[in-house]
Enzyme design. Sequence first.
Site, PDB file in Angstrom:
ATOM      1  N   GLU A  35       0.949  -1.295   0.102  1.00  0.00           N
ATOM      2  CA  GLU A  35       0.165   0.052   0.183  1.00  0.00           C
ATOM      3  C   GLU A  35       1.087   1.261  -0.045  1.00  0.00           C
ATOM      4  OE1 GLU A  35      -3.126  -0.336  -0.892  1.00  0.00           O
ATOM      5  OE2 GLU A  35      -3.931  -2.062  -0.032  1.00  0.00           O
ATOM      6  N   GLU A  64      -5.409   4.818  -1.116  1.00  0.00           N
ATOM      7  CA  GLU A  64      -3.701   3.442  -0.553  1.00  0.00           C
ATOM      8  C   GLU A  64      -3.711   3.911   0.521  1.00  0.00           C
ATOM      9  OE1 GLU A  64      -4.435   1.336  -2.515  1.00  0.00           O
ATOM     10  OE2 GLU A  64      -4.433   1.237  -4.543  1.00  0.00           O
ATOM     11  N   HIS A  67      -6.036   2.253   2.683  1.00  0.00           N
ATOM     12  CA  HIS A  67      -5.752   0.900   3.134  1.00  0.00           C
ATOM     13  C   HIS A  67      -4.337   0.434   4.175  1.00  0.00           C
ATOM     14  CE1 HIS A  67      -8.046   0.342  -1.159  1.00  0.00           C
ATOM     15  NE2 HIS A  67      -8.740   0.637   0.186  1.00  0.00           N
ATOM     16  N   GLU A 135      -2.227  -3.426  -9.158  1.00  0.00           N
ATOM     17  CA  GLU A 135      -3.385  -3.089  -8.630  1.00  0.00           C
ATOM     18  C   GLU A 135      -3.705  -4.439  -8.792  1.00  0.00           C
ATOM     19  OE1 GLU A 135      -4.940  -1.599  -6.934  1.00  0.00           O
ATOM     20  OE2 GLU A 135      -3.996   0.758  -7.718  1.00  0.00           O
ATOM     21  N   HIS A 168      -9.858  -0.231  -8.279  1.00  0.00           N
ATOM     22  CA  HIS A 168      -8.714   1.053  -8.389  1.00  0.00           C
ATOM     23  C   HIS A 168      -8.224  -0.192 -10.451  1.00  0.00           C
ATOM     24  CE1 HIS A 168      -7.676   1.233  -4.534  1.00  0.00           C
ATOM     25  NE2 HIS A 168      -9.108   1.754  -4.647  1.00  0.00           N
TER      26      HIS A 168
HETATM   27 FE   LIG Z   1      -4.972   0.144  -4.786  1.00  0.00          FE
END
Ligand SMILES: [Fe+2]
Length: 189
Positions: A35, A64, A67, A135, A168
């Site tokens: 991330e 992100e 995340h 991704e 994403h």
């Molecule tokens: Fe992502």
Amino acid sequence: MWVYEKKLQYPVRVSKCDPHMAKLLMEQYGGADGELAAALRYLNQRYTIPDKVIGVLNDIGTEEFAHLEMIATMIYKLTKDASVEQLKAAGLGEHYAAHDHALYYQNAGGVPFTAAYIQAKGDPIADLYEDIAAEEKARATYQWLIDLTDDVDLQDSLKFLREREIIHSLRFRESVEILKEDRNQRKVF
Ligand SMILES: [Fe+2]
């Protein structure tokens, strides 16, 4: 500029102390496809990407970081009650020697984060293809991490993150198409 909201994007619950799983999760904290790499890659690429798709990099790069915060919370919760003996048994003896219970940007193998993990080519299509690949790799890593734990609470949060990587990837694929269409419409006299 960002406005900070004092809550996680999605709840993080763990059902037990599990320092070994925390070690494995570090792959998504400071690893090549993690991330931190994602957030830094996208927010940095914004400056040379065409205006039409800057918003996508803004949105996803910001998410992100949310995340990253979730992964940090998982690692913290899985290790906060671990004894030194438990950390050693989980392969985190070296981590304890350098960082105690603190988090550190490294991958599951203990290799520190490096900017060499990310690219900024200046070519919009090349950069977006890197983003799509990033991704897909993050999605795959989340699947392997889900496979590596039997903690259903932890799996729930990891499944949320896995789904976001799919979204994403789709948004980056759309961005490639937008730029390709734009290029095809441009008339040269
Ligand atoms: Fe992502």
